[in-house]
Design an enzyme around this catalytic site. Structure first.
Site, PDB file in Angstrom:
ATOM      1  N   CYS A  56       0.828  -1.206   0.000  1.00  0.00           N
ATOM      2  CA  CYS A  56       0.000   0.000   0.000  1.00  0.00           C
ATOM      3  C   CYS A  56       0.859   1.253   0.000  1.00  0.00           C
ATOM      4  CB  CYS A  56      -0.854   0.033   1.258  1.00  0.00           C
ATOM      5  SG  CYS A  56      -1.815  -1.448   1.507  1.00  0.00           S
ATOM      6  N   ARG A  66       4.790   0.408  -6.215  1.00  0.00           N
ATOM      7  CA  ARG A  66       4.815  -0.444  -5.024  1.00  0.00           C
ATOM      8  C   ARG A  66       3.881  -1.634  -5.166  1.00  0.00           C
ATOM      9  NH1 ARG A  66       6.454   2.927  -0.444  1.00  0.00           N
ATOM     10  NH2 ARG A  66       5.114   1.769   0.943  1.00  0.00           N
ATOM     11  N   TRP A  80      -2.800  -2.743  -1.468  1.00  0.00           N
ATOM     12  CA  TRP A  80      -2.369  -4.094  -1.802  1.00  0.00           C
ATOM     13  C   TRP A  80      -3.027  -4.990  -0.759  1.00  0.00           C
ATOM     14  CZ3 TRP A  80       0.661  -8.017   0.453  1.00  0.00           C
ATOM     15  CH2 TRP A  80       1.146  -8.987  -0.439  1.00  0.00           C
ATOM     16  N   ASN A  91      -1.131   1.828   5.707  1.00  0.00           N
ATOM     17  CA  ASN A  91      -0.237   0.833   5.116  1.00  0.00           C
ATOM     18  C   ASN A  91       0.279  -0.024   6.259  1.00  0.00           C
ATOM     19  OD1 ASN A  91       1.806  -0.586   3.842  1.00  0.00           O
ATOM     20  ND2 ASN A  91       3.223   1.141   3.796  1.00  0.00           N
ATOM     21  N   GLY A  92       0.140  -1.344   6.146  1.00  0.00           N
ATOM     22  CA  GLY A  92       0.612  -2.232   7.212  1.00  0.00           C
ATOM     23  C   GLY A  92      -0.493  -3.184   7.630  1.00  0.00           C
ATOM     24  N   GLU A 148      17.452 -16.833  -9.473  1.00  0.00           N
ATOM     25  CA  GLU A 148      17.021 -15.478  -9.797  1.00  0.00           C
ATOM     26  C   GLU A 148      16.372 -15.426 -11.192  1.00  0.00           C
ATOM     27  OE1 GLU A 148      16.376 -12.769  -8.591  1.00  0.00           O
ATOM     28  OE2 GLU A 148      16.677 -11.217 -10.092  1.00  0.00           O
ATOM     29  N   LYS A 179      12.585 -14.170 -11.801  1.00  0.00           N
ATOM     30  CA  LYS A 179      12.284 -13.054 -12.701  1.00  0.00           C
ATOM     31  C   LYS A 179      11.227 -13.473 -13.720  1.00  0.00           C
ATOM     32  CE  LYS A 179      13.555 -10.406 -11.273  1.00  0.00           C
ATOM     33  NZ  LYS A 179      14.276  -9.876 -10.146  1.00  0.00           N
ATOM     34  N   GLU A 221       7.767 -14.015 -12.054  1.00  0.00           N
ATOM     35  CA  GLU A 221       7.210 -12.747 -11.550  1.00  0.00           C
ATOM     36  C   GLU A 221       6.486 -11.962 -12.625  1.00  0.00           C
ATOM     37  OE1 GLU A 221      10.645 -10.594  -9.910  1.00  0.00           O
ATOM     38  OE2 GLU A 221       9.363 -10.026  -8.242  1.00  0.00           O
ATOM     39  N   HIS A 253      18.161 -35.813  -8.935  1.00  0.00           N
ATOM     40  CA  HIS A 253      17.585 -36.268  -7.663  1.00  0.00           C
ATOM     41  C   HIS A 253      16.085 -35.999  -7.579  1.00  0.00           C
ATOM     42  CE1 HIS A 253      21.532 -37.245  -6.158  1.00  0.00           C
ATOM     43  NE2 HIS A 253      21.966 -36.074  -6.610  1.00  0.00           N
ATOM     44  N   LYS A 303       6.253  -3.778  -4.584  1.00  0.00           N
ATOM     45  CA  LYS A 303       7.680  -3.450  -4.689  1.00  0.00           C
ATOM     46  C   LYS A 303       8.364  -3.537  -3.336  1.00  0.00           C
ATOM     47  CE  LYS A 303      11.398  -1.999  -6.709  1.00  0.00           C
ATOM     48  NZ  LYS A 303      12.123  -3.060  -7.455  1.00  0.00           N
TER      49      LYS A 303
HETATM   50  O1  M6R Z   1      13.333  -4.290  -1.069  1.00  0.00           O
HETATM   51  P1  M6R Z   1      13.942  -5.660  -0.895  1.00  0.00           P
HETATM   52  O2  M6R Z   1      15.194  -5.816  -1.677  1.00  0.00           O
HETATM   53  O3  M6R Z   1      14.146  -6.004   0.551  1.00  0.00           O
HETATM   54  O4  M6R Z   1      12.878  -6.641  -1.476  1.00  0.00           O
HETATM   55  C1  M6R Z   1      13.049  -8.029  -1.373  1.00  0.00           C
HETATM   56  C2  M6R Z   1      12.122  -8.756  -2.297  1.00  0.00           C
HETATM   57  O5  M6R Z   1      10.787  -8.480  -1.980  1.00  0.00           O
HETATM   58  C3  M6R Z   1      12.380  -8.403  -3.755  1.00  0.00           C
HETATM   59  O6  M6R Z   1      13.685  -8.638  -4.129  1.00  0.00           O
HETATM   60  C4  M6R Z   1      11.436  -9.198  -4.676  1.00  0.00           C
HETATM   61  O7  M6R Z   1      11.772 -10.550  -4.642  1.00  0.00           O
HETATM   62  C5  M6R Z   1      11.498  -8.620  -6.078  1.00  0.00           C
HETATM   63  N1  M6R Z   1      10.170  -8.416  -6.586  1.00  0.00           N
HETATM   64  C6  M6R Z   1      12.242  -9.466  -7.032  1.00  0.00           C
HETATM   65  O8  M6R Z   1      12.215  -9.003  -8.343  1.00  0.00           O
END
Ligand code: M6R
Length: 606
Positions: free
Chosen positions: A2, A27, A74, A98-99, A479, A483, A486, A502, A601
């Site tokens: 949020c 965000r 969110w 937010n929270g 990673e 990506k 996501e 395995h 974000k």
């Molecule tokens: O702000 P941060 O680096 O602590 O965030 C950690 C993860 O939420 C962040 O890296 C998330 O996995 C990304 N969306 C990856 O692309």
């Protein structure tokens, strides 16, 4: 997560609130709303989905008023419907939040019994009724909020306006960041300085537990005990141009292309490139005596930490313990007092990482953090900060922040190695030179993206994709898969290449693309053996490597050619093809690249 904003303005604020919310879109959110107070009367507009829906609503039913609050939600408690969208309100008070209010069930039961009627499924509405309850008892707004705050458990950044008070807004923070903006005859508040950039660059960041009373003439800040406190005003670097994508279609593309520059800036912060030496800031701990490093982070930042483990163990010969922040905190790992605990976070606000930082601090650890947002809570609560100079990252999928985290970790591993004597001056020069080459090599890769576009057409037809990597390439495989899933929503998993047999090998058939990250390093032959195990089962192999594709010894569906680099620096280079593969696949799939569904974000809830 949020985003919240608030404006005490000198002209109607509705469209400025929407503009500020647009700057918080990155965000992640699934509904939005604003409320204003005009001539003592509160009113709101809310809409499911994107901000354009809220704008349509405002065109049909304009909202006047010189003071208001806004919110991008969110969803955590309750579906992303208009009914659950913020601001929440009673005729007396309106709140954006937010929270998560952890004790909202108890509060809701208590307030319902006292005659309050709840109309949403959210935790936030408990705050609205709690404040209303205090107002109903005859309290003035400031006292009512203070009483309410003392009852709230959990994490919050709150913006509150009141019926009958056109020149009053209250902001409060506990666990979620909040910035106050200073204008001329106007005041603002927001989740971050980026939201406020069109209005002001003079910012006061609230500390944990602070709450603030805003009027157009200024702000009074109080700590959690109610003591008046002074928090500094700082100049924000979040310029009004930050929402500009330049010539790029998406922020993610822009951020991928910024990597040569921002990696250079980050390296220059830690290296003397001319002398070929590390020039590391004092971490307040003797690196020569570090016996163990504990790393915690989430998501992409965790994968950066995993690469860091390989580097620190190999080059500095120090054992590294690493865990996902949300797991580390709860497994009650024994901590040796005086150890070095390292936290990695782009936003510096990730709730799990922050909670783990506090756990380690309580356990006597020396806290260092690699963060991109220097004003963030994680940075402020650390004993030493290693900034990444990536600049604001707007795309939800982390790209340039990741490679800058790698740059900082690579430099840290050399610094520890030098301090401990596991790296001599010649080796230091060799490794520093290797890193210095990286921005140029990434620029070369970014010159022509046609091979990624072609591959993306194949991947966009896949239901599942596997990424494989060995040794230090294993975290890059993780990673790459993160990506891809996501932003393209294609199911993807990363595996250590040697682990395939395995279990995961059962997934391989001719419909499963398998992307193998295999630079020609000392593990290359072993990676090729794993690749052939996939080929033998009909998998479509995509090789990402600097090696001659003939060396794969089998038919490849595609070969992504990566420039030759020193093994040490390869992770920074191999991160880029994984980003481009995900990006182009998502573009073909037509997904919302910069704001993929369900994602935020900055994840400020546990
Ligand atoms: O702000 P941060 O680096 O602590 O965030 C950690 C993860 O939420 C962040 O890296 C998330 O996995 C990304 N969306 C990856 O692309």
């Amino acid at each position: 997560m949020c985003g919240i904003v608030g404006i005490l303005g000198s002209k109607p604020v509705a469209m400025d609130l929407v503009d500020a919310l647009r700057r918080l879109e990155y965000r992640g959110y699934d509904s939005a709303g604003i409320a204003t107070v005009e001539n003592g009367h509160l009113e709101r507009r809310r809409a499911e989905g994107k901000l354009r829906n809220l704008e349509h609503r405002l065109l049909e039913q304009p909202l006047s008023g010189l003071a208001g609050i806004g919110h991008t939600r969110w969803a955590t408690h309750g579906r992303p419907t208009e009914r659950n969208a913020h601001p929440h309100m009673t005729p007396r008070v309106s709140v954006v939040h937010n929270g998560i209010i952890e004790n909202y069930r108890d509060l809701k039961a208590e307030l319902s019994a006292a005659g309050h009627t709840f109309e949403s499924d959210t935790d936030t509405e408990a705050v609205v009724h709690l404040i209303t309850h205090e107002l109903d008892k005859g309290q003035q707004p400031i006292a009512a909020v203070q009483s309410a705050l003392s009852r709230l458990q959990g994490a919050f950044a709150l913006g509150i306006i009141f019926a009958g008070h056109d020149d009053l807004m209250i902001a409060a923070r506990q666990g979620s960041p909040l910035a106050i903006g200073h204008g001329t005859g106007e005041m603002y508040m927001g989740s971050d300085a980026i939201a406020l950039a069109p209005f002001t660059d003079t910012i006061t960041y609230l500390d944990e537990g602070d709450w603030a009373v805003l009027r157009r003439t200024g702000v009074d800040v109080f700590d959690r005990t109610g003591q008046s406190v002074t928090r500094p005003q700082v100049k924000s670097v979040a310029s009004a141009l930050l929402v500009d994508k330049g010539n790029h279609r998406h922020f993610m593309a822009k951020e991928i292309h910024e990597q040569p520059d921002v990696i250079s800036h980050t390296l220059a912060n830690y290296l003397d490139m001319g002398a070929g030496t590390v020039n590391f800031p004092d971490l307040g701990i003797d690196l020569a005596k570090v016996e163990r490093v504990t790393i915690s982070a989430c998501g992409t930042a965790f994968y950066a930490g995993l690469v860091g483990k390989y580097w620190i163990e190999r080059y500095a010969r120090v054992p590294v313990e690493i865990d996902i922040a949300s797991e580390f905190r709860y497994r009650e790992a024994p901590l040796q007092p005086g150890g070095l605990a390292l936290f990695i976070s782009q936003s510096g606000e990730t709730a799990d990482t922050l909670a783990t930082l506090r756990y380690c601090k309580a356990g006597g650890q020396h806290i260092a953090s690699i963060v991109n947002v220097r004003t963030s809570t994680i940075a402020r609560e650390s004993d030493a900060v290693l900034p990444t100079l990536a600049g604001p990252e707007i795309g939800v999928a982390s790209t340039k922040a990741f490679t800058c985290q790698l740059a900082a970790l690579a430099c840290l591993s050399i610094a520890i190695g030098r301090a401990r004597g596991t790296i001599d001056a010649a080796k230091e020069r060799e490794l520093v030179t290797a890193l210095t080459e990286i921005p140029r090599l990434i620029s070369t890769m970014l010159r022509d993206e046609s091979q990624f576009e072609a591959l993306a057409h194949t991947l966009s037809k896949a239901r599942d994709v596997l990424y494989l990597g060995r040794g230090i390439n294993y975290p890059l495989a993780l990673e790459g898969a993160l990506k891809l899933k996501e932003i393209s929503y294609i199911h993807a998993e990363g595996y250590a290449a040697g682990e395939l047999k395995h279990g995961p090998i059962a997934l391989i058939d001719e419909n499963v693309p398998v992307i193998v990250m295999a630079p020609e390093d000392d593990l290359f032959d072993k990676s090729i053996s794993n690749l052939q195990e996939v080929a033998a089962r009909g998998g479509q192999i995509i090789l990402i490597s600097n090696a001659d594709p003939e060396k794969a010894g089998c038919k490849l569906a595609a070969h992504i050619k990566v420039p030759d680099a020193h093994d040490f620096a390869n992770p920074l280079l191999y991160a880029v093809p994984a980003q481009l593969i995900a990006y182009h696949t998502a573009v073909i799939m037509g997904t919302d690249v910069d704001q993929p569904r369900n994602l935020a974000k900055s994840v400020t809830v546990e």
